[in-house]
Structure formats: C-alpha cells, structure tokens
Design a protein around this motif. Structure first.
Motif, PDB file in Angstrom:
ATOM      1  N   HIS A 182      33.717  43.596  38.752  1.00  0.00           N
ATOM      2  CA  HIS A 182      32.843  43.722  39.929  1.00  0.00           C
ATOM      3  C   HIS A 182      32.603  42.310  40.462  1.00  0.00           C
ATOM      4  CE1 HIS A 182      29.428  42.713  37.226  1.00  0.00           C
ATOM      5  NE2 HIS A 182      29.941  43.604  36.408  1.00  0.00           N
ATOM      6  N   CYS A 183      33.721  41.685  40.769  1.00  0.00           N
ATOM      7  CA  CYS A 183      33.781  40.268  41.141  1.00  0.00           C
ATOM      8  C   CYS A 183      33.305  40.053  42.579  1.00  0.00           C
ATOM      9  CB  CYS A 183      35.231  39.797  40.994  1.00  0.00           C
ATOM     10  SG  CYS A 183      35.525  38.068  41.348  1.00  0.00           S
ATOM     11  N   ASN A 241      29.582  39.239  35.896  1.00  0.00           N
ATOM     12  CA  ASN A 241      30.897  39.865  35.808  1.00  0.00           C
ATOM     13  C   ASN A 241      31.712  39.376  34.620  1.00  0.00           C
ATOM     14  OD1 ASN A 241      33.104  41.480  36.894  1.00  0.00           O
ATOM     15  ND2 ASN A 241      34.045  39.550  37.536  1.00  0.00           N
TER      16      ASN A 241
END
Length: 251
Positions: A209-210, A197
């Motif tokens: 898109h943690c 990410n």
C-alpha cells in the motif's frame, strides 16, 4: 497558525518549518484519525506527484474539516508541476469551504527513474529555495489572496502526467523495489515510511500500500534499496532536515 504537511525527503518539512506555526504531520493525523483542525490560519504543504497531490493527502482532505479565517496551500515540485494547484484548490475548497492563497515552490525532484539526484542537487542553488519561501511567508503574513492558475500547456502536461504517473503512484509501486546485500536491517526505511508499508524481518518487506514517495530509498544510509530503471545510485535528502525529523514525522 497551523501547518499540515506531508514529507518523504524533507522538502515540505523545510518549507513548513520556515513558515513557522504549529506543524502537524498528515501521516500521523491519518493514523490517529484526526481530521478536524481549528486555528486562525491553516496551511497544507505537500509534494507534487504526477501533477497531483499524494494519495494520502487527497484522502486526508476528503475527510478533513479545516476551520480558519485564512486557508492556504503550497505544492512543492522539482521540474514541471502541471495543473497541480488547480487540483489542490478543489481539494482544499472541499475541506475548508474556502481558499485564500495557493502557490508552488520549485525544489529538488527526487523521482529516481526520471532524474539523476546529483544533477538535481548540483543545480539546486539556481532555484533560490530560501528566496521563494521568504516571499511566500511574507505573502501569507500579509494575508495575500492568490488563486490557482493553469495555462493550456499546464493542462496538456497534466493529462500526460496523470496518464504516465498512474503506475508511479500505484499501491503496488513497491513491487519495483529491490534490496541488495548492503542492507543491515537498521529499520530506517520502516520508520520514514509515511504509509506504514514496511516491516523488518530477515530484510525489509513491503505490504503493497505504497505512496510512491521513495522515502525508504532516499533515506537508506547504505543505499541498499533500489527502484527499477533508476537513473543512478545517488540519493537525496533535504540538507535542512535530518533523518530523525522525517522518522518523527512519519512514524
């Protein structure tokens, strides 16, 4: 025996290493699209996030086909786990068709907005982590059968945790991260991120898109990455695990 693990600050990797066997990083398996695992015994180890498994672990188990005579699962947590074992049992049953053993191990809680890391580290000795792992290892070696249990309190806590924790595990959790002038662009944050990410340009940049695992924050050697409303600037990495091991697990 094969152990599949997810790690951000080293807790689950410590458990996996002490249990022994072949260790496989779930982060790497997802990136390589490897979902079929075969062995005489297979275990999954993950940290508890908002009374549940991390998103990546859940997605992996949705696709996984685990084939073994003995299947087990261990969830690490730092304060209250809610009904995490009930959730994990459901995921494991779908992935393997059966589950013989499930357990929790209490360790350091690295949620920076909820806990002050130094206090967590200073009281770690009271949790007897090595003793917990030793007991779990013996039970697994003896092929002990243990199913998930959850009290009414666990279930109520679970509801609260899921509602409160939805943001903390959201894809855009990284929008609450800031980077100060101490950053030297060493790239460690990029290499320890299990979700790929982060990219390094003029400074680290997040791709939203943690996983909410905070690996980038806790492993930064300059303490240059911060999260909104953190309790302090203190950080945590499991003392039994090196940054290089976390990089190798997640990159």
């Amino acid at each position: 025996m094969t152990i599949l693990y997810f790690t951000a600050t080293g807790n689950c990797l410590q458990v996996a290493k002490e249990l022994g066997g072949t260790l496989l990083s779930i982060s790497k398996l997802v990136k390589e699209e490897k979902y079929e695992i075969n062995d005489d015994a297979i275990g999954v180890i993950f940290p508890t996030y908002a009374a549940d498994a991390p998103k990546m672990v859940r997605r992996f188990l949705e696709k996984a086909r685990l084939k073994a005579d003995y299947v087990f699962c261990i969830a690490t947590y730092g304060y209250l786990a809610g009904a995490v074992t009930r959730h994990a049992q459901e995921y494991m049953l779908k992935a393997a068709g059966h589950l013989e053993y499930i357990e929790k191990i209490i360790m350091v809680d690295n949620a920076l907005t909820l806990f002050e890391s130094k206090k967590q580290i200073d009281t770690l000795y009271k949790k007897d982590v090595s003793g917990q792992i030793k007991r779990v290892k013996e039970e697994i070696e003896n092929r002990t059968i243990k199913r998930a249990k959850a009290s009414i309190f666990d279930k109520l806590l679970d509801f609260f945790y899921h509602k409160m924790g939805a943001f903390h595990t959201a894809d855009k959790r990284d929008m609450d991260f800031t980077i100060d002038e101490n950053c030297v662009k060493c790239g460690i944050c990029e290499r320890v991120c299990p979700a790929a990410n982060i990219i390094i340009k003029d400074k680290p940049e997040y791709l939203h898109h943690c996983e909410g695992c905070l690996a980038c924050i806790h492993n930064c050697p300059k303490r240059a990455i911060h999260v909104k409303n953190e309790k302090s600037g203190n950080r945590f990495r499991n003392g039994e695990i090196t940054v290089k091991e976390i990089e190798e697990a997640n990159n």
